[in-house]
Design a protein around this motif. Structure first.
Motif: not given
Ligand SMILES: Nc1ncnc2c1ncn2[C@@H]1O[C@H](COP(=O)(O)OP(=O)(O)O)[C@@H](O)[C@H]1O
Ligand SMILES: [Mg+2]
Length: 422
Positions: A162-163, A165-166, A330, A355-357, A364, A379
């Motif tokens: 959940g970092c 990567k994708t 994030k 940042p978390y955005a 997505i 971001i």
């Protein structure tokens, strides 16, 4: 190959008993020794060693304990150290990183997780003896000299899930193809749970598994046909999807990965490799062919701590550190962990702190990289600023302000391959 030797070091014997209990499940079966007196570990290591793996129990999770591990690690760098702790270790991340531990186990741990950790440690210890990873590591040509030769390979990795990567892989592929007019392909090596096609809303007909099912063993032939197994996104990014079934994923091994990445980099200017959140043999195979490795973490303690462990493992595998780029994702300011504090822990510095955005979730849902869906979001701009260092000088101009030169073929002449769109 001789049976691996494991030493469990802890004042309490519970952990050692659990390790002895799972030894039968491992192939080859390891020999497990126990040392309950932390003070006499030096003697045990000398008299009964060499050991492949040292599992250090909670009594080592103090500053003094970790300092001792650091000395052991300095003396015996070929032994993989796993640190098991029951509470949060009473020590800083830095002490843990310096202890050279390649894995952290939170106790109580179930047998399955313990087996997996020990297997991996044994495997790494084997690699440390003869560092395969360096033997084939490419001499990193300085970026951004992109003309000629096979395409560049960028692998995106992380220790925890959940970092992003994708997320990063899709954006990097988009950015590079958009700004260079060259061809980019993402290969999804998160074989069990790959989500590149989901993130881009693609419906791949074929996957990496199918590409490997070809009858021929000839590399030239694989190279000639590999593009038939790809699916193309509306932005022009190509994707080699992860297998549809976990059972297919299990049948893919590191040499398969080498073949695939080799074939792709002979067809594409950029190959972006997405990976599972672990340092598996599959991931190491991709590392061997990579020009750059991105290691990602999110701004939370377990993720950051495991990034430290991940990096020290790479160091022990002698993967050249100058090819590693760190990305903190994030990163919010009010989560009880300070960005400055984290960045200080990694003296090599972060290439980007993102940042978390909310634009990311939106993109997505659209099946688009955020840099395409919301190019003006903070971001996207942050990422563009960092990624533009990969571009040749003359292409960097205009990246930050979004003024992109779209004339096809203008830059293609500079490079070996013709642009895809022409
Ligand atoms: N900077 C960000 N802001 C908001 N959401 C993000 C950000 N980065 C990633 N995400 C979301 O977090 C989730 C995990 O990201 P993902 O790329 O799938 O991680 P990984 O591949 O490392 O497991 C996804 O839903 C993704 O859209
Ligand atoms: Mg992923």
């Amino acid at each position: 190959m001789r049976n691996p030797k494991i030493l469990v070091l802890d004042r309490n014997t519970a952990l050692a008993e659990q390790v002895q209990g799972i030894a039968d499940e491992l192939r080859p079966r390891p020999e497990v020794s126990v040392c309950e007196r932390v003070g006499s570990v030096g003697d045990v290591l000398t008299d009964e060693g060499p050991f492949d793996v040292l599992i250090a129990g909670p009594s080592l999770g103090t500053r003094a304990g970790l300092a001792r591990l650091q000395i052991i690690h300095d003396e015996l760098p070929g032994m993989a150290i796993v640190l098991a702790f029951s509470r949060r270790p009473d020590a800083s991340l830095r002490d843990i990183v310096r202890s050279g531990s390649i894995d952290l186990l939170q106790l109580p741990v179930d047998d399955g997780e313990l087996v997996e950790s020990v297997e991996r440690a044994v495997e790494l210890a084997r690699k440390l003896e003869k560092p395969v990873a360096t033997a084939q590591a490419p001499a990193a040509a300085p970026l951004p000299a992109m003309a000629g030769g096979p395409g560049r390979v960028f692998t995106i990795s992380s220790a925890t899930g959940g970092c992003g990567k994708t997320f990063y892989a899709t954006n990097l592929a988009y950015f590079l193809s958009r700004h260079t007019q060259l061809r980019a392909c993402i290969v999804d090596l998160d074989l069990q749970f790959g989500e590149v096609s989901t993130a881009l809303r693609l419906r791949p007909r074929y996957t990496i598994f199918d590409a490997l099912q070809r009858e021929d063993t000839d590399e030239a032939d694989l190279q000639a046909h590999i593009e038939e197994y790809l699916v193309t996104h509306e932005t022009g990014i190509h994707v080699l999807a992860a297998p549809k079934e976990p059972s297919e994923a299990d049948r893919i091994n590191p040499p398969d990965v080498t073949r695939i990445v080799e074939a792709l980099r002979n067809r594409f200017d950029f190959v972006i490799v997405d990976t599972p959140p672990a340092l598996t043999e599959i991931v190491l195979a991709a590392f061997d062919l990579s020009d750059l490795l991105y290691v990602m973490a999110t701004l939370d303690l377990p993720s950051v701590r495991n990034m430290g462990v991940f990096l020290s493992t790479l160091e022990r595998l002698r993967i050249p550190t100058e090819n590693i780029r760190l990305v903190l994702n994030k990163a919010e300011s009010d989560v009880g962990i300070d960005i400055d504090q984290v960045t200080k822990l990694f003296p090599q510095g972060f290439e980007s702190v993102l940042p978390y955005a909310k634009e990311v979730s939106r993109s997505i849902n659209l099946g688009m990289p955020v840099m395409a869906a919301s190019p003006n979001a903070q971001i996207s701009k942050r990422m563009a600023a960092a990624m533009s260092t990969l571009l040749p000088e003359e292409l960097r101009v205009g990246v930050d302000d979004g003024a992109i030169d779209d004339r096809p073929g203008l830059f293609g002449r500079l490079f070996r391959r013709a642009p895809a769109a022409t």
